[in-house]
Design a protein around this motif. Structure first.
Motif, mmCIF file in Angstrom:
data_model
loop_
_atom_site.group_PDB
_atom_site.id
_atom_site.type_symbol
_atom_site.label_atom_id
_atom_site.label_comp_id
_atom_site.label_asym_id
_atom_site.label_seq_id
_atom_site.Cartn_x
_atom_site.Cartn_y
_atom_site.Cartn_z
ATOM 1 N N VAL A 117 -3.638 2.764 -10.039
ATOM 2 C CA VAL A 117 -3.829 3.824 -9.050
ATOM 3 C C VAL A 117 -3.045 3.560 -7.768
ATOM 4 O O VAL A 117 -3.260 4.223 -6.748
ATOM 5 C CB VAL A 117 -5.334 4.018 -8.729
ATOM 6 C CG1 VAL A 117 -6.099 4.407 -9.977
ATOM 7 C CG2 VAL A 117 -5.940 2.777 -8.083
ATOM 8 N N GLN A 134 -7.043 6.923 -0.375
ATOM 9 C CA GLN A 134 -7.169 5.574 -0.935
ATOM 10 C C GLN A 134 -8.587 5.326 -1.449
ATOM 11 O O GLN A 134 -8.774 4.684 -2.484
ATOM 12 C CB GLN A 134 -6.795 4.543 0.129
ATOM 13 C CG GLN A 134 -5.307 4.520 0.432
ATOM 14 C CD GLN A 134 -4.968 3.724 1.682
ATOM 15 O OE1 GLN A 134 -5.824 3.523 2.560
ATOM 16 N NE2 GLN A 134 -3.730 3.273 1.775
ATOM 17 N N ARG A 137 -8.830 6.831 -4.749
ATOM 18 C CA ARG A 137 -8.136 6.018 -5.749
ATOM 19 C C ARG A 137 -8.998 4.846 -6.204
ATOM 20 O O ARG A 137 -8.997 4.478 -7.384
ATOM 21 C CB ARG A 137 -6.811 5.509 -5.185
ATOM 22 C CG ARG A 137 -5.744 6.575 -5.070
ATOM 23 C CD ARG A 137 -4.501 6.052 -4.358
ATOM 24 N NE ARG A 137 -3.496 7.082 -4.260
ATOM 25 C CZ ARG A 137 -2.571 7.325 -5.193
ATOM 26 N NH1 ARG A 137 -2.542 6.586 -6.285
ATOM 27 N NH2 ARG A 137 -1.698 8.284 -5.033
ATOM 28 N N MET A 168 -4.038 13.511 -6.576
ATOM 29 C CA MET A 168 -5.224 12.948 -7.211
ATOM 30 C C MET A 168 -5.551 13.684 -8.510
ATOM 31 O O MET A 168 -5.952 13.065 -9.503
ATOM 32 C CB MET A 168 -6.414 13.017 -6.254
ATOM 33 C CG MET A 168 -6.263 12.200 -4.982
ATOM 34 S SD MET A 168 -5.776 10.477 -5.249
ATOM 35 C CE MET A 168 -7.113 9.911 -6.268
#
Length: 230
Positions: A117, A134, A137, A168
């Motif tokens: 990721v 983040q 992820r 995403m």
């Protein structure tokens, strides 16, 4: 295959009915007016919302009698399910061992999930030290590591900007394709449904119905959906 057979969910004066099937490996959006019961529908499949009548079945396995932790499901909510006092590494490790006592082989799997990721080097950061993208992820890395056959998304990317949300969604699509996971994704954004889901479940007027081909449903919406879309 996921089957909901004559399922009824009652919460106070709210009632939702569902009788439908979702093939293994399918990517399905869940859309409908606000308050129609989309999150309730997902919560019942995950085991967080009790079913009043009927049966939820995965490949012959009766899910009604199983607690959420024992269902073959990974779920992401809007807050990404991250613990603020744990590092990215530890939050991902929860997908393998709630005790966080992972061996060397498991540590390598966690590192590989972080790399998948795009977060190599972020292992020691806590959620407050990560951007919204983040954090998403990290949550996806945990889903990837668990490799459950069903992935449920309850608008986990709604707070992200358009570019990050698109990124995403593509990552989710790639992960589900890689693991052959069945995806059900609640969204208010029809563009998200078009981008990731070949089929869509419509939740409206007390029923969860479908799945219908996404393009057909959105191009020719029934009255309840047409009123919602405007």
């Amino acid at each position: 295959m996921l089957r909901l057979e004559d399922v009824t969910i009652r919460q106070g004066d709210f009632t939702l009915h569902a009788s439908l099937s979702v093939p293994a490996g399918a990517r399905v959006a869940v859309i409908g007016p606000s308050g129609a019961g989309k999150s309730t529908f997902l919560g019942a499949i995950a085991g967080f919302v009790p079913v009043t009548t009927g049966r939820i079945d995965w490949d012959g396995l009766d899910l009604n009698a199983r607690s959420p932790s024992l269902r073959p499901i990974s779920i992401l909510f809007q807050d990404n399910n991250l613990f603020p006092h744990l590092t990215a590494f530890q939050n991902i490790a929860l997908g393998l061992k709630p005790s966080l006592r992972v061996n060397a082989a498991e540590q390598r799997r966690i590192a590989a999930a972080l790399d998948r990721v795009g977060l190599s080097g972020f292992e020691g950061r806590k959620p407050a030290q990560l951007s919204g993208g983040q954090q998403s992820r990290v949550a996806l890395a945990r889903v990837l590591l668990r490799a459950r056959p069903m992935v449920l998304l309850d608008e986990p990317f709604s707070a992200l900007g358009p570019a990050m949300k698109s990124e995403m969604l593509h990552l989710v699509r790639d992960i589900c394709a890689q693991t052959n996971a069945t995806l059900l994704m609640v969204t208010h954004d029809v563009n998200d449904a078009r981008a990731i889901a070949d089929n869509t479940v419509l939740v409206a007027d007390g029923h969860a119905a479908g799945p219908f081909p996404t393009a057909d449903l959105l191009d020719n919406p029934p009255p309840a959906l047409r009123d919602y879309l405007g």
